[in-house]
Design an enzyme around this catalytic site. Structure first.
Site, short mmCIF file in Angstrom:
data_model
loop_
_atom_site.label_atom_id
_atom_site.label_comp_id
_atom_site.label_asym_id
_atom_site.label_seq_id
_atom_site.Cartn_x
_atom_site.Cartn_y
_atom_site.Cartn_z
CG MET A 31 -1.77 1.24 1.34
SD MET A 31 -2.67 1.33 2.89
CE MET A 31 -1.36 1.81 3.97
CG ASN A 32 1.98 3.78 -3.03
OD1 ASN A 32 1.57 2.77 -3.56
ND2 ASN A 32 2.20 4.87 -3.73
CG ASP A 33 0.61 7.96 -2.85
OD1 ASP A 33 1.61 7.47 -2.34
OD2 ASP A 33 0.62 8.53 -3.95
CB SER A 94 -2.16 9.52 -6.24
OG SER A 94 -1.59 8.56 -5.40
NE ARG A 153 4.20 11.24 -9.81
CZ ARG A 153 5.36 11.42 -10.43
NH1 ARG A 153 5.40 11.46 -11.74
NH2 ARG A 153 6.46 11.60 -9.74
CG ASP A 154 0.02 12.36 -7.73
OD1 ASP A 154 -0.31 11.27 -8.24
OD2 ASP A 154 1.17 12.61 -7.33
CD GLU A 214 5.91 11.95 -6.25
OE1 GLU A 214 5.85 11.12 -7.16
OE2 GLU A 214 6.31 11.66 -5.12
N1 DQQ Z 1 2.54 7.58 -5.69
C1 DQQ Z 1 1.68 7.39 -6.81
C2 DQQ Z 1 1.84 8.60 -7.67
C3 DQQ Z 1 2.32 9.61 -6.71
C4 DQQ Z 1 3.25 8.83 -5.84
C5 DQQ Z 1 2.06 6.11 -7.50
C6 DQQ Z 1 3.53 9.48 -4.53
O1 DQQ Z 1 0.62 8.96 -8.30
O2 DQQ Z 1 2.95 10.69 -7.35
O3 DQQ Z 1 1.79 4.99 -6.69
O4 DQQ Z 1 3.92 8.54 -3.54
#
Ligand code: DQQ
Length: 485
Positions: A31-33, A94, A153-154, A214
């Site tokens: 898991m990340n963001d 994200s 992104r994001d 980001e």
């Molecule tokens: N994690 C996502 C991106 C973001 C980055 C990819 C930040 O969209 O920029 O898993 O941790």
């Protein structure tokens, strides 16, 4: 055990000694963001970057969980899966979730190249249909030429006077990170409005802002605006999240105050949301700090931070506090007061031990004092993690050099500038959840760290003084319950 309708009965407390007990993380894998934070029909929805294929970053989907109280979470089915041949075939990265006249809409990053995509949700936010016209933004703005190098992104959205606005992270080659701003009437057609903020890769003070920005978030808090984003230095060194507060006239953002949002190298890519009761809440990803092989052995990697509440201090800084709801996890309580801490302090009475604790301490340091708390201490002090305040340096430090006998974990210290309150006191609010440590100092400075002691008896807790004299005015310690029991 209390009767929580949303408790996930599929999950059990883990025997993995590093796996947190009261922080959210998926049952297994990577898991990340945090993504798409939204309160929908009274329930908090948390989406998150998730790899169902293992505890490593790859094949990124949107995982999904729901909670009534931000504490106990129920797993829901994966919300977004990359579709072969579509603009998100290499990953659903994200983004955010908004309410468009009663319809839930996810706006996210499709990879690769990085583009903006949209999906429409069912009324319970469980089933998602990708918009056939994806991507809704097919590339970074033409005006920037190739200078973004495709980093785009994001998306983070808000509604203002009936229009939708978006901020999105990017970079300008050789110059630094940027946050771009867009506008739309219908979330499908977007107009580029320009750069909201631009960094300088060569500027190191008051902090370095790296080469890419980001996960930008932009929102109103009291009468001011907050912009925060996460700073990356290429190729993929995730540095820290930073924030700016200031004025925004609908076009330009003029920051008047800035700081690191959470110190240490663990907390990253936070997202904020407005709750129905008027709070601004925030969650971040707590990265691991051990080698990838250890993730494979554990079967999981990545934890969500505690839910935090943000407010604006009179000096323009952010106040960051764990949410009140966490008090429901408090169990056995111990209290101490008026203890003098000097060198050779024999330790607090009682057998203080624990790996899932909440600690509140109010201290009054004398001149030149250096003192702190030690956690996860083995009986022979071979392993210990110290949280130290140094009055001369006006710094709070999490010392990790003795935190583990393992050779595959990071042991660099984490340090943050912290000045004493006007009455000379230091208030520490600490959460220990096995491998997670989050420290809140004087309600405005946060540090987070990950620790992996090897010994089963590395459980002790105590106070110490290295120099000067410090008065411990009060100390409250609670054992914390697990959210999976
Ligand atoms: N994690 C996502 C991106 C973001 C980055 C990819 C930040 O969209 O920029 O898993 O941790």
């Amino acid at each position: 055990m209390e009767n929580h309708a949303f408790q996930n009965h599929m999950r059990k407390s883990s025997h993995d000694k590093h796996r947190p007990a009261f922080h959210f993380l998926p049952e297994k894998n990577w898991m990340n963001d945090p993504n798409g934070l939204i309160q929908w029909k009274g329930q908090y929805h948390l989406f998150y970057q998730y790899n169902p294929n293992g505890p490593f970053h790859g094949t990124i989907h949107w995982g999904h969980a729901v909670s009534k109280d931000l504490i106990y979470w129920q797993d829901l089915p994966i919300a977004l899966t990359p579709t072969p041949g579509e603009p998100d075939e290499e990953g659903c990265w994200s983004g955010c979730c908004v309410n468009q006249d009663g319809t839930p809409i996810i706006v996210y990053t499709g990879v690769h190249p990085q583009v903006v995509c949209l999906a429409t949700g069912s009324d319970d936010l469980v089933n998602w249909q990708k918009y056939p016209g994806n991507p809704v933004i097919p590339a970074p703005p033409e005006e920037l030429g190739g200078r973004t190098e495709g980093q785009f992104r994001d998306p983070f959205l808000w509604n203002e006077n009936g229009s939708w606005y978006m901020v999105i992270g990017s970079k300008i080659e050789g110059q630094g990170g940027i946050v771009l701003r867009y506008r739309s009437d219908d979330l499908r057609q977007w107009e580029y409005l320009g750069i909201l903020m631009q960094g300088d890769i060569n500027q190191t003070k008051p902090f370095w802002t790296g080469s890419i920005w980001e996960c930008p978030n932009f929102f109103k808090l009291n009468e001011q605006y907050v912009l925060f984003f996460s700073v990356q230095s290429e190729p993929s060194n995730l540095i820290y999240p930073v924030y700016y507060t200031g004025n925004y006239d609908g076009k330009q953002f003029i920051p008047t105050c800035q700081d690191i949002l959470v110190h240490g190298n663990s907390f990253y890519a936070p997202q904020a949301m407005h709750s129905e009761d008027g709070r601004v809440l925030m969650l971040g990803w707590l990265q691991e700090s051990r080698r990838p092989n250890a993730h494979l052995e554990a079967g999981w990697a990545g934890v969500m931070s505690l839910p935090l509440a943000l407010s604006m201090l009179p000096n323009g800084k952010l106040q960051i506090e764990p949410v009140e709801e966490l008090k429901s996890l408090r169990r056995e309580h111990r209290h101490y007061e008026n203890v003098a801490l000097t060198q050779g302090f024999p330790g607090l009475p009682g057998d203080l031990r624990g790996e899932c604790l909440e600690i509140e301490a109010v201290l009054e340091p004398g001149p030149l004092a250096e003192f702190g708390l030690k956690l996860l201490v083995s009986p022979d002090n071979q392993e210990q993690t110290c949280i130290v305040y140094n009055c001369t340096q006006e710094s709070l430090i999490i010392e990790l050099n003795e935190s583990s006998l393992s050779t595959v974990v990071d042991r660099d210290m984490h340090k943050a500038p912290v000045s004493l309150e006007t009455d000379g006191s230091l208030r520490l609010h600490i959460f220990l959840d096995r491998s997670v440590i989050e420290v809140f100092a004087n309600q405005h400075t946060c540090l987070a760290a990950r620790v992996y002691p090897t010994r089963p008896d590395s459980l002790g807790l105590d106070l110490f003084s290295r120099s000067g004299e410090t008065k411990l005015k009060s100390l409250d310690i609670w054992n914390m319950g697990s959210i999976w029991d």
